[in-house]
Design a protein around this motif. Structure first.
Motif, short mmCIF file in Angstrom:
data_model
loop_
_atom_site.label_atom_id
_atom_site.label_comp_id
_atom_site.label_asym_id
_atom_site.label_seq_id
_atom_site.Cartn_x
_atom_site.Cartn_y
_atom_site.Cartn_z
N ASP A 54 -34.25 -56.10 -7.33
CA ASP A 54 -34.96 -55.89 -7.91
C ASP A 54 -36.42 -56.45 -6.61
OD1 ASP A 54 -37.08 -56.20 -8.76
OD2 ASP A 54 -37.39 -58.90 -9.39
N ASP A 55 -37.09 -55.78 -6.86
CA ASP A 55 -38.25 -55.59 -5.41
C ASP A 55 -39.56 -56.94 -5.66
OD1 ASP A 55 -36.85 -53.87 -3.77
OD2 ASP A 55 -37.82 -52.13 -5.89
N ILE A 56 -39.31 -57.17 -4.66
CA ILE A 56 -41.22 -57.99 -4.07
C ILE A 56 -41.05 -57.64 -2.26
CG2 ILE A 56 -39.05 -60.34 -3.37
CD1 ILE A 56 -41.14 -61.78 -4.85
N ASP A 57 -42.14 -57.44 -2.83
CA ASP A 57 -43.42 -57.29 -1.63
C ASP A 57 -42.70 -56.31 -1.03
OD1 ASP A 57 -45.25 -59.26 -1.82
OD2 ASP A 57 -43.82 -60.66 -0.45
N ASP A 58 -42.19 -56.16 0.06
CA ASP A 58 -41.35 -54.77 0.88
C ASP A 58 -40.26 -55.31 1.29
OD1 ASP A 58 -42.40 -56.49 3.18
OD2 ASP A 58 -42.09 -55.24 4.48
N TYR A 76 -15.22 -60.28 -5.86
CA TYR A 76 -15.78 -61.23 -5.67
C TYR A 76 -17.10 -60.95 -5.33
CZ TYR A 76 -11.27 -62.77 -6.18
OH TYR A 76 -9.98 -63.10 -6.65
N MET A 77 -18.46 -61.56 -5.77
CA MET A 77 -20.01 -61.79 -5.53
C MET A 77 -20.18 -63.05 -5.23
SD MET A 77 -23.14 -61.19 -8.38
CE MET A 77 -21.84 -60.84 -9.96
N ARG A 78 -20.99 -62.97 -4.38
CA ARG A 78 -21.29 -64.05 -3.17
C ARG A 78 -22.20 -64.68 -4.61
NH1 ARG A 78 -22.56 -64.70 1.81
NH2 ARG A 78 -22.60 -66.59 1.21
N ARG A 79 -22.92 -66.33 -4.75
CA ARG A 79 -23.46 -66.63 -5.74
C ARG A 79 -24.82 -67.08 -4.81
NH1 ARG A 79 -20.07 -69.43 -9.45
NH2 ARG A 79 -17.91 -68.86 -9.38
N GLN A 80 -24.64 -66.87 -3.69
CA GLN A 80 -26.11 -66.51 -3.35
C GLN A 80 -26.71 -66.17 -3.15
OE1 GLN A 80 -26.68 -69.55 -0.16
NE2 GLN A 80 -29.21 -69.53 -0.27
N ALA A 81 -28.05 -65.12 -3.74
CA ALA A 81 -28.91 -63.90 -3.58
C ALA A 81 -29.68 -63.92 -2.49
CB ALA A 81 -29.32 -63.73 -4.80
N ILE A 82 -29.82 -63.26 -2.04
CA ILE A 82 -30.72 -62.91 -0.27
C ILE A 82 -31.90 -62.25 -0.82
CG2 ILE A 82 -28.62 -63.62 0.93
CD1 ILE A 82 -29.10 -60.26 2.18
N VAL A 83 -33.14 -62.57 0.02
CA VAL A 83 -34.16 -61.76 -0.10
C VAL A 83 -34.54 -60.89 1.33
CG1 VAL A 83 -36.85 -61.84 -0.69
CG2 VAL A 83 -35.70 -62.55 -2.05
N ALA A 84 -33.96 -59.96 1.14
CA ALA A 84 -34.39 -59.39 2.95
C ALA A 84 -35.30 -57.98 3.29
CB ALA A 84 -32.98 -59.03 3.90
N PRO A 85 -36.14 -57.99 3.83
CA PRO A 85 -36.33 -56.81 4.16
C PRO A 85 -35.90 -54.81 3.74
CG PRO A 85 -37.12 -57.72 6.54
CD PRO A 85 -35.38 -58.20 5.27
N PRO A 104 -25.47 -49.02 -14.61
CA PRO A 104 -25.94 -48.72 -13.20
C PRO A 104 -26.29 -49.65 -12.01
CG PRO A 104 -26.81 -47.61 -14.66
CD PRO A 104 -26.24 -48.49 -15.73
N VAL A 105 -26.36 -49.63 -11.16
CA VAL A 105 -26.59 -50.29 -10.29
C VAL A 105 -26.88 -49.66 -9.14
CG1 VAL A 105 -26.35 -52.76 -11.09
CG2 VAL A 105 -24.99 -51.70 -9.47
N GLN A 106 -27.77 -50.11 -8.02
CA GLN A 106 -27.61 -49.38 -6.93
C GLN A 106 -27.36 -49.81 -5.83
OE1 GLN A 106 -32.03 -48.82 -5.47
NE2 GLN A 106 -31.67 -47.03 -3.55
N ARG A 120 -24.85 -62.31 -14.64
CA ARG A 120 -24.32 -62.83 -13.27
C ARG A 120 -25.08 -62.94 -12.47
NH1 ARG A 120 -21.05 -67.56 -13.19
NH2 ARG A 120 -21.70 -67.28 -15.53
N ALA A 121 -25.60 -61.39 -11.89
CA ALA A 121 -25.98 -61.29 -11.26
C ALA A 121 -27.25 -61.73 -11.42
CB ALA A 121 -25.75 -59.56 -10.72
N LYS A 122 -28.08 -61.01 -11.97
CA LYS A 122 -29.56 -61.47 -12.11
C LYS A 122 -29.52 -62.49 -12.06
CE LYS A 122 -32.17 -57.87 -13.82
NZ LYS A 122 -33.26 -57.72 -12.58
N GLN A 123 -28.96 -64.01 -12.61
CA GLN A 123 -29.34 -65.16 -12.46
C GLN A 123 -29.82 -65.48 -10.99
OE1 GLN A 123 -26.14 -66.70 -14.70
NE2 GLN A 123 -26.83 -66.67 -16.43
N TYR A 124 -28.46 -64.74 -9.97
CA TYR A 124 -28.38 -64.93 -8.84
C TYR A 124 -30.11 -65.17 -8.35
CZ TYR A 124 -23.78 -66.50 -9.29
OH TYR A 124 -22.00 -66.49 -9.94
N ALA A 125 -30.27 -63.31 -8.70
CA ALA A 125 -31.62 -62.68 -7.52
C ALA A 125 -32.32 -63.64 -8.17
CB ALA A 125 -31.44 -61.68 -8.41
N GLU A 126 -32.75 -64.42 -9.27
CA GLU A 126 -33.84 -64.71 -9.57
C GLU A 126 -33.80 -66.15 -9.26
OE1 GLU A 126 -37.75 -64.13 -11.82
OE2 GLU A 126 -35.89 -63.34 -11.99
N LYS A 127 -33.20 -66.81 -8.95
CA LYS A 127 -33.14 -68.32 -8.41
C LYS A 127 -33.45 -67.98 -7.24
CE LYS A 127 -30.24 -71.80 -7.56
NZ LYS A 127 -28.52 -72.72 -7.60
N ALA A 128 -33.46 -66.55 -6.47
CA ALA A 128 -33.77 -66.32 -4.92
C ALA A 128 -34.51 -66.37 -5.15
CB ALA A 128 -32.15 -65.01 -4.25
#
Length: 141
Positions: A53-57, A92-101, A34-36, A120-128
């Motif tokens: 994932d969450d980081i800062d706000d 399809y999943m974008r190959r580059q994750a983003i960090v946004a408010p 399950p994912v949000q 695969r999504a976790k890998q992209y997210a960890e890289k971003a």
């Protein structure tokens, strides 16, 4: 003398199952992670993103698309085994994750991904996330 092939398989049992020879593996909903999912507001009106994932706000998220390629001459998006939105479309999943408010996200809902797609999504997210941390600490890549 010609060689004769011997059939070593047992005949199917007929105990109320009719003439069913084999039962194929059926994936059950519990096999999914399950994912949000929230829509990320952008100039195009918004696209669905899985919050990884969450980081800062801020949220670390990967975007979904119905397009195989990103842009006119862009690279390929990752082909998913199953649509996380359960809408029956090819996703399809974008190959580059983003960090946004977190304020840039709206319409929260639940979705599900296959374990392979989730990894695969976790890998992209960890890289971003690592890229965000490096930039925050002054290390520019």
């Amino acid at each position: 003398m010609a060689k004769r092939k011997i059939n070593t398989q047992k005949p199917p049992r007929k105990n109320g199952a009719g003439n069913i020879k084999s039962i194929k593996h059926i994936e059950i909903e519990t096999d999914f992670v399950p994912v949000q999912i929230k829509d990320h507001k952008d100039y195009n009106g918004g696209h669905p993103h899985a919050i990884m994932d969450d980081i800062d706000d801020k949220h670390v998220s990967v975007g979904f698309s119905t397009q195989k390629k990103k842009g006119k001459n862009g690279g390929n998006n990752y082909t998913m085994e199953k649509s996380p939105l359960n809408d029956g479309k090819h996703s399809y999943m974008r190959r580059q994750a983003i960090v946004a408010p977190t304020t840039e996200y709206e319409k929260p809902r639940q979705g599900a991904m296959t374990p392979k797609d989730y990894e695969r999504a976790k890998q992209y997210a960890e890289k971003a996330k690592q890229k965000y941390i490096d930039r925050k600490n002054g290390k520019k890549k």
